[in-house]
Design an enzyme around this catalytic site. Structure first.
Site, PDB file in Angstrom:
ATOM      1  N   ASP A  58       1.013  -1.364  -0.208  1.00 53.22           N
ATOM      2  CA  ASP A  58      -0.488  -0.433  -0.250  1.00 53.22           C
ATOM      3  C   ASP A  58       0.911   0.948   0.297  1.00 53.22           C
ATOM      4  O   ASP A  58       1.924   1.254   0.300  1.00 53.22           O
ATOM      5  CB  ASP A  58      -1.523   0.206   1.439  1.00 53.22           C
ATOM      6  CG  ASP A  58      -2.160  -0.744   1.826  1.00 53.22           C
ATOM      7  OD1 ASP A  58      -2.251  -1.588   0.166  1.00 53.22           O
ATOM      8  OD2 ASP A  58      -2.761  -0.944   2.526  1.00 53.22           O
ATOM      9  N   HIS A 204       4.427  -2.014   2.992  1.00 50.71           N
ATOM     10  CA  HIS A 204       4.201  -0.663   2.522  1.00 50.71           C
ATOM     11  C   HIS A 204       5.143  -0.947   1.722  1.00 50.71           C
ATOM     12  O   HIS A 204       6.460  -0.996   2.317  1.00 50.71           O
ATOM     13  CB  HIS A 204       3.680   0.353   3.741  1.00 50.71           C
ATOM     14  CG  HIS A 204       2.406  -0.522   4.404  1.00 50.71           C
ATOM     15  ND1 HIS A 204       2.348  -0.932   5.715  1.00 50.71           N
ATOM     16  CD2 HIS A 204       1.309   0.610   4.311  1.00 50.71           C
ATOM     17  CE1 HIS A 204       0.613  -0.695   5.916  1.00 50.71           C
ATOM     18  NE2 HIS A 204       0.151   0.176   5.135  1.00 50.71           N
TER      19      HIS A 204
HETATM   20 ZN   LIG Z   1      -2.496   3.447   3.232  1.00 44.93          ZN
END
Ligand SMILES: [Zn+2]
Length: 247
Positions: A58, A204
């Site tokens: 993400d 991430h």
């Molecule tokens: Zn996020």
């Protein structure tokens, strides 16, 4: 997701536990209904083929970190799914295209990293549609996946995603890589607490919403995750290869 999810991650955490325990008290008022979530929970959680683990990132694309992830994934022979922020795509369109050119999938995170609970249904739809368009224009690929910031799904966002032909997917295991104290070892330890077999891993590839430099813990964890998956007889890949049942 990000470090600022504290207290607001109810549904994500519930889904990650996948007990269909609807303890998502924080999020429930904004959902379309309990039956909807119950009926769709496994697919929203990202549960797919039992011998496969979906790898997702993400908050990118980020020129400071995403290229290192592309290199590491290439070294492992892995393809993954990148849930992009529209604002980051606009800042680095060439890098977004590079992610796709490297064979990875793209998904819609949001344009700005704002909880969908803070948006009206109309605003949520506009944000998701704008991000979808930006990703498609820049990469030439229509995204098919949607993951809202913080893993918080609102009724409006779910409806908008469906209308825009996006499938909402959260995760079953997170590395908590956004924390300043995260290390490759803690990331793997946290992932082990979730569901890996047939599950979806959240990491991430940018620290734009989390502790500065925290992406290094996720990057350093990738070879360790590969060892863990191999030990469990699991193969890694993008959501498109995960065989999530249609909802
Ligand atoms: Zn996020």
């Amino acid at each position: 997701m990000s470090r600022r999810a504290t207290g607001a991650w109810a549904l994500g955490a519930t889904v990650a536990g996948v007990g269909v325990g609807l303890a998502a008290r924080h999020a429930l008022p904004a959902l379309t209904g309990v039956s909807f979530v119950r009926d769709h929970l496994p697919s929203i959680a990202g549960i797919g083929a039992p011998d496969h683990t979906a790898i997702t990132f993400d908050d990118g694309p980020d020129p400071a970190s995403t290229p290192a992830f592309l290199e590491a994934l290439d070294a492992l022979g892995w393809k993954a799914t990148f849930f992009m922020l529209g604002s980051m795509v606009d800042a680095s369109p060439g890098l977004a295209a590079e992610v796709v050119a490297a064979g990875h999938e793209v998904g819609v995170h949001a344009y700005e990293h704002t909880s969908m609970l803070r948006r009206s249904a109309r605003s949520a739809r506009a944000d998701i549609a704008r991000t979808t368009d930006r990703i498609a224009n820049v990469t030439g690929v229509e995204p098919v996946w949607f993951r809202p910031p913080y893993g918080i799904v609102s009724g409006g966002a779910l409806r908008a995603a469906r209308e825009l032909e996006l499938r909402t997917v959260l995760w079953t295991a997170w590395g908590r890589d956004w924390r300043p104290v995260a290390t490759p070892e803690t990331v793997v330890a946290d992932l082990r607490k979730g569901r890996l077999a047939g599950g979806t891993v959240l990491l991430h590839d940018s620290d734009c919403t989390s502790a500065p430099g925290s992406w290094r813990s996720a990057l350093g964890a990738l070879p360790l995750i590969a060892d863990e998956l191999a030990a469990q007889g699991l193969t890694a890949g993008p959501l498109g290869a995960h065989a999530i049942p249609a909802s």
